[in-house]
Motif scaffolding. Structure first.
Motif, PDB file in Angstrom:
ATOM      1  N   ALA A  47       0.965  -1.257  -0.034  1.00  0.00           N
ATOM      2  CA  ALA A  47      -0.084  -0.062  -0.078  1.00  0.00           C
ATOM      3  C   ALA A  47       0.946   1.307   0.165  1.00  0.00           C
ATOM      4  CB  ALA A  47      -0.943  -0.034   1.296  1.00  0.00           C
ATOM      5  N   TYR A  48       0.557   2.000  -0.951  1.00  0.00           N
ATOM      6  CA  TYR A  48       1.181   3.399  -1.030  1.00  0.00           C
ATOM      7  C   TYR A  48       0.478   4.672  -0.655  1.00  0.00           C
ATOM      8  CZ  TYR A  48       4.473   0.685  -3.742  1.00  0.00           C
ATOM      9  OH  TYR A  48       5.406  -0.329  -4.299  1.00  0.00           O
ATOM     10  N   ASP A  49       1.310   5.517  -0.056  1.00  0.00           N
ATOM     11  CA  ASP A  49       0.655   6.966   0.199  1.00  0.00           C
ATOM     12  C   ASP A  49       1.688   8.174  -0.403  1.00  0.00           C
ATOM     13  OD1 ASP A  49      -0.967   9.239   1.017  1.00  0.00           O
ATOM     14  OD2 ASP A  49      -0.094   9.196   3.003  1.00  0.00           O
ATOM     15  N   ASN A  50       1.275   8.521  -1.600  1.00  0.00           N
ATOM     16  CA  ASN A  50       2.186   9.517  -2.325  1.00  0.00           C
ATOM     17  C   ASN A  50       3.464   8.886  -2.778  1.00  0.00           C
ATOM     18  OD1 ASN A  50       0.314  11.626  -2.361  1.00  0.00           O
ATOM     19  ND2 ASN A  50       0.516  12.231  -0.244  1.00  0.00           N
ATOM     20  N   GLY A  51       3.677   7.716  -2.926  1.00  0.00           N
ATOM     21  CA  GLY A  51       4.762   7.017  -3.385  1.00  0.00           C
ATOM     22  C   GLY A  51       5.750   6.441  -2.172  1.00  0.00           C
ATOM     23  N   LYS A  52       4.916   6.591  -1.068  1.00  0.00           N
ATOM     24  CA  LYS A  52       5.709   6.082   0.147  1.00  0.00           C
ATOM     25  C   LYS A  52       4.929   4.648   0.475  1.00  0.00           C
ATOM     26  CE  LYS A  52       6.256   6.980   5.203  1.00  0.00           C
ATOM     27  NZ  LYS A  52       5.914   7.948   6.201  1.00  0.00           N
ATOM     28  N   VAL A  53       5.701   3.682   0.724  1.00  0.00           N
ATOM     29  CA  VAL A  53       5.151   2.202   1.102  1.00  0.00           C
ATOM     30  C   VAL A  53       4.633   2.305   2.742  1.00  0.00           C
ATOM     31  CG1 VAL A  53       5.619  -0.053   1.598  1.00  0.00           C
ATOM     32  CG2 VAL A  53       6.573   1.192  -0.456  1.00  0.00           C
ATOM     33  N   VAL A  54       3.432   2.300   2.896  1.00  0.00           N
ATOM     34  CA  VAL A  54       2.969   2.225   4.249  1.00  0.00           C
ATOM     35  C   VAL A  54       2.137   1.168   4.752  1.00  0.00           C
ATOM     36  CG1 VAL A  54       2.473   4.726   4.081  1.00  0.00           C
ATOM     37  CG2 VAL A  54       0.730   3.319   3.291  1.00  0.00           C
ATOM     38  N   GLY A  55       2.220  -0.057   3.735  1.00  0.00           N
ATOM     39  CA  GLY A  55       1.420  -1.365   4.176  1.00  0.00           C
ATOM     40  C   GLY A  55       2.015  -2.161   3.248  1.00  0.00           C
ATOM     41  N   TRP A  56       1.933  -3.602   3.995  1.00  0.00           N
ATOM     42  CA  TRP A  56       2.129  -4.761   3.177  1.00  0.00           C
ATOM     43  C   TRP A  56       1.233  -5.804   3.776  1.00  0.00           C
ATOM     44  CZ3 TRP A  56       4.469  -7.702  -0.129  1.00  0.00           C
ATOM     45  CH2 TRP A  56       5.066  -9.097   0.366  1.00  0.00           C
ATOM     46  N   CYS A  57       1.177  -6.831   2.831  1.00  0.00           N
ATOM     47  CA  CYS A  57       0.330  -7.890   3.221  1.00  0.00           C
ATOM     48  C   CYS A  57       0.732  -9.039   2.308  1.00  0.00           C
ATOM     49  CB  CYS A  57      -1.482  -7.794   2.776  1.00  0.00           C
ATOM     50  SG  CYS A  57      -2.244  -9.225   2.935  1.00  0.00           S
ATOM     51  N   ASN A  58       1.180 -10.048   3.125  1.00  0.00           N
ATOM     52  CA  ASN A  58       1.717 -11.371   2.554  1.00  0.00           C
ATOM     53  C   ASN A  58       0.742 -12.219   2.385  1.00  0.00           C
ATOM     54  OD1 ASN A  58       3.409 -13.686   1.967  1.00  0.00           O
ATOM     55  ND2 ASN A  58       4.818 -13.276   3.644  1.00  0.00           N
ATOM     56  N   VAL A  59       0.551 -12.516   1.061  1.00  0.00           N
ATOM     57  CA  VAL A  59      -0.499 -13.758   0.869  1.00  0.00           C
ATOM     58  C   VAL A  59      -0.156 -14.783  -0.358  1.00  0.00           C
ATOM     59  CG1 VAL A  59      -1.746 -12.125  -0.627  1.00  0.00           C
ATOM     60  CG2 VAL A  59      -3.018 -13.861   0.039  1.00  0.00           C
ATOM     61  N   ASN A  60      -0.472 -15.949  -0.145  1.00  0.00           N
ATOM     62  CA  ASN A  60      -0.060 -16.667  -1.006  1.00  0.00           C
ATOM     63  C   ASN A  60      -0.712 -18.121  -0.961  1.00  0.00           C
ATOM     64  OD1 ASN A  60       1.360 -18.138  -3.208  1.00  0.00           O
ATOM     65  ND2 ASN A  60       3.318 -17.237  -2.686  1.00  0.00           N
ATOM     66  N   MET A  61      -0.596 -19.093  -1.756  1.00  0.00           N
ATOM     67  CA  MET A  61      -1.247 -20.506  -1.402  1.00  0.00           C
ATOM     68  C   MET A  61      -0.563 -21.051  -0.259  1.00  0.00           C
ATOM     69  SD  MET A  61      -3.084 -20.565  -3.947  1.00  0.00           S
ATOM     70  CE  MET A  61      -3.700 -22.054  -3.745  1.00  0.00           C
TER      71      MET A  61
END
Length: 67
Positions: free
Chosen positions: A6-20
């Motif tokens: 997830a980005y806010d004005n080009g800055k990474v502010v969130g992450w979600c690790n999802v996979n099988m």
């Protein structure tokens, strides 16, 4: 590793690790029923962005893409 940022004005502010589920050895029980199961291993949200719905938005996007 597969996930979404997830980005806010080009800055990474969130992450979600999802996979099988089979990709995550800790969660993989190798049963036939789990072969098509998607697992979310974690959410990471910068402190100043917490409690604003960011993780919920990441989850919604994950579900739309993976289901």
């Amino acid at each position: 590793m597969k996930g979404y940022l997830a980005y806010d004005n080009g800055k990474v502010v969130g992450w979600c690790n999802v996979n099988m589920k089979s990709v995550f050895p800790k969660y993989n029980d190798a049963s036939k029923e789990s072969t098509n199961v998607i697992s979310i291993a974690c959410f990471v949200v910068q402190k100043e962005y917490r409690r604003k719905g960011l993780a919920q938005n990441l989850l919604t996007i994950d579900l739309k893409i993976n289901i």
